[in-house]
Design a protein around this motif. Structure first.
Motif, PDB file in Angstrom:
ATOM      1  N   ALA A 268     -45.746  69.665  26.788  1.00 14.43           N
ATOM      2  CA  ALA A 268     -44.340  69.749  27.186  1.00 14.43           C
ATOM      3  C   ALA A 268     -44.105  69.103  28.544  1.00 14.43           C
ATOM      4  N   GLY A 269     -45.086  69.202  29.432  1.00 17.40           N
ATOM      5  CA  GLY A 269     -44.895  68.736  30.793  1.00 17.40           C
ATOM      6  C   GLY A 269     -44.867  67.234  30.951  1.00 17.40           C
ATOM      7  N   HIS A 270     -45.455  66.508  30.021  1.00 18.88           N
ATOM      8  CA  HIS A 270     -45.437  65.044  30.183  1.00 18.88           C
ATOM      9  C   HIS A 270     -44.516  64.373  29.166  1.00 18.88           C
ATOM     10  N   GLU A 271     -44.462  64.909  27.957  1.00 21.93           N
ATOM     11  CA  GLU A 271     -43.736  64.237  26.875  1.00 21.93           C
ATOM     12  C   GLU A 271     -42.239  64.160  27.146  1.00 21.93           C
ATOM     13  N   THR A 272     -41.656  65.268  27.604  1.00 18.79           N
ATOM     14  CA  THR A 272     -40.205  65.295  27.796  1.00 18.79           C
ATOM     15  C   THR A 272     -39.763  64.352  28.913  1.00 18.79           C
ATOM     16  N   THR A 273     -40.515  64.313  30.012  1.00 16.07           N
ATOM     17  CA  THR A 273     -40.137  63.433  31.123  1.00 16.07           C
ATOM     18  C   THR A 273     -40.326  61.968  30.755  1.00 16.07           C
ATOM     19  N   ALA A 274     -41.397  61.647  30.050  1.00 15.94           N
ATOM     20  CA  ALA A 274     -41.599  60.262  29.617  1.00 15.94           C
ATOM     21  C   ALA A 274     -40.478  59.824  28.679  1.00 15.94           C
ATOM     22  N   SER A 275     -40.054  60.711  27.765  1.00 14.26           N
ATOM     23  CA  SER A 275     -38.954  60.374  26.861  1.00 14.26           C
ATOM     24  C   SER A 275     -37.648  60.175  27.628  1.00 14.26           C
ATOM     25  N   THR A 276     -37.376  61.067  28.577  1.00 16.29           N
ATOM     26  CA  THR A 276     -36.154  60.940  29.382  1.00 16.29           C
ATOM     27  C   THR A 276     -36.102  59.605  30.102  1.00 16.29           C
ATOM     28  N   LEU A 277     -37.202  59.209  30.704  1.00 13.97           N
ATOM     29  CA  LEU A 277     -37.230  57.928  31.421  1.00 13.97           C
ATOM     30  C   LEU A 277     -37.125  56.751  30.459  1.00 13.97           C
ATOM     31  N   GLY A 278     -37.789  56.848  29.315  1.00 10.24           N
ATOM     32  CA  GLY A 278     -37.704  55.761  28.349  1.00 10.24           C
ATOM     33  C   GLY A 278     -36.269  55.503  27.909  1.00 10.24           C
ATOM     34  N   TRP A 279     -35.554  56.571  27.544  1.00  5.66           N
ATOM     35  CA  TRP A 279     -34.160  56.415  27.129  1.00  5.66           C
ATOM     36  C   TRP A 279     -33.282  55.970  28.296  1.00  5.66           C
ATOM     37  N   SER A 280     -33.580  56.398  29.498  1.00  7.90           N
ATOM     38  CA  SER A 280     -32.797  55.956  30.659  1.00  7.90           C
ATOM     39  C   SER A 280     -32.941  54.459  30.869  1.00  7.90           C
TER      40      SER A 280
END
Length: 457
Positions: A268-280
């Motif tokens: 949870a700690g890495h996947e959500t932030t990586a996804s947020t940045l990718g979509w940004s």
């Protein structure tokens, strides 16, 4: 889909409308191939409450801020974790994401102090260092062809997680990102196959999952052994979990609980932030005026230095871009629950044992609260706009007791990375790469995100 008109039981509320059971084959195909379309079309056709019968499963989708508030906060004690997360327990065990009751409360109490504001401020320098290293790595690719930025972001977020939460170097475990992908693939496979295929069946997907589970468990054991041999001041999650299990009567139970928690935290700690940045990066890259404003703000606030904790609240437009990105593509795209007892939500009857869905991906597109909802518009998160919306119209981190414990660290990390990249670089998606949302445990970018890197101009 064609609406049915189920009978009304006025003593217990109405039954939500939905497609007839004869559409099960079509709905099952959607569940397998296009889950976002399944929930989006149900909300579009049936409104704020829909009943979707798929074979032996009946899903109750609720899509109104008041419904979300009821399920996630006001009557949260009546709801346990649901479809998808139940399947994830096979690898996550009883970690914070999947556990319930007193065990969950104990786990939350152990982990919560690591995410307090004072400690977070002290970790900002670590985040800044890793974000700067990412920019340096990307700059080195200029003139050398495309780079999969999502892979770089996954590596970054794992390193940040290791240093800030575990006081450990996760870069030594190069297969961890692939292992977590296999875990998500298996959880979704079991969900859409309705748990009818045992994990021992030697399908390629299941073989990858079994290897991934073994690798992740080995990684955790290695981390624990290292910490036992190199103790710290006890301020990190790893030390706190080790200490919390010392009193277990059965040390095997304690070790298993600690392993479950660490695997959950790392996923949870890495996947959500990586996804947020990718979509940004996708959305800002499609809107040159947005990227230019990001660049200008970063230059004005940061100059040529790395970001500091006090810059977090000065990077206002950067934060608005991130908020709008996770409105459209919330990393936790669906919140699944099972009703312990019968309930009534918005005047609709929900039987005991029902699968209840609150879908941020759909709720964040509700035309009653988001004008022109498909349009990317960071100005929605200007101060005057935010105050005019219901609190539960926007729930990218969940709500109620299970509100995401790590959201502030994730936003700090995403803000620093987006600001530094926009200040120094320009990322351009390859023209022939189609951006597709992949709804797994998080809302991923299918196939990564290949970009070319140029210096900012």
């Amino acid at each position: 889909m064609t609406a049915t008109n189920p009978p009304v039981d006025r003593a217990i509320g109405r039954t939500p409308p939905g497609p007839p059971r004869r559409q099960t084959p079509f709905l099952l195909a959607q569940l397998i191939r296009d889950r976002l379309s399944l929930v989006s079309s149900a909300a579009e056709q049936y409104g704020d409450a829909a009943r979707i019968a798929i074979g032996p499963k009946t899903l109750y989708l609720f899509n109104h801020p008041d419904h979300a508030k009821h399920v996630l906060a006001d009557n949260a004690a009546n709801y346990t974790k649901g479809i998808g997360l139940l399947q994830a327990k096979k690898v996550l065990g009883d970690g914070l994401l999947t556990s319930e009751g007193e065990l969950w409360r104990d786990q939350r109490r152990i982990i919560q102090p690591v995410f307090q504001a004072k400690r977070l401020a002290g970790q900002a320098e670590v985040v800044s260092q890793e974000a700067t290293k990412l920019v340096d790595r990307l700059r080195a690719t200029i003139g050398h062809g495309p780079v999969n930025i999502l892979h770089e972001l996954t590596e970054l977020t794992l390193r940040v997680l290791g240093r800030t939460l575990l006081d450990a170097d996760l870069s030594r475990y190069s297969s961890m990102g692939r292992s977590f992908e296999a875990v998500q693939d298996q959880a979704m496979f079991e969900m859409v196959s309705l748990n009818m295929v045992p994990t021992w069946v030697p399908l390629p997907k299941q073989l990858r999952f079994r290897k991934a589970r073994k690798d992740l468990q080995g990684t955790v054991e290695d981390l624990v052994r290292y910490r036992d041999a190199h103790p710290t001041d006890g301020d990190d999650v790893l030390s706190r979990l080790i200490e919390s299990t010392r009193g277990e009567a059965d040390q095997r139970v304690g070790r298993r609980r600690m392993r479950d928690e660490l695997i959950t935290l790392m996923l949870a700690g890495h996947e959500t932030t990586a996804s947020t940045l990718g979509w940004s990066f996708v959305l800002a890259g499609q809107n040159p005026e947005v990227w230019q404003r990001l660049h200008q703000e970063a230059v004005e606030v940061l100059g040529d230095r790395p970001p500091r904790y006090e810059d977090l609240h000065k990077l206002t437009y950067t934060n608005m871009v991130l908020q709008e990105a996770i409105r459209l593509y919330p990393p936790v795209w669906i919140l699944t629950r099972v009703a312990r007892q019968a309930d009534e939500i918005g005047g609709y009857h929900v039987p005991a044992g029902s699968d209840v869905l609150i879908c941020p991906y759909v709720l964040h597109r509700h035309p009653g609260y988001w004008p022109n909802p498909e349009r990317f518009d960071p100005e929605r998160f200007g101060r005057d706009q935010v105050t005019n919306r219901p609190r539960y119209a926007y729930i990218p981190f969940g709500a109620g007791p299970r509100f995401c414990v790590g959201n502030n660290l994730g936003l700090l990390e995403a803000t620093f990375v987006l600001a530094l990249v926009a200040r120094d670089l320009r990322l351009t998606k390859l023209p022939d790469h189609k951006v597709v949302a992949e709804p797994m445990l998080s809302l991923r970018l299918r196939g990564g995100l290949p970009v070319t890197v140029q210096a900012a101009r």
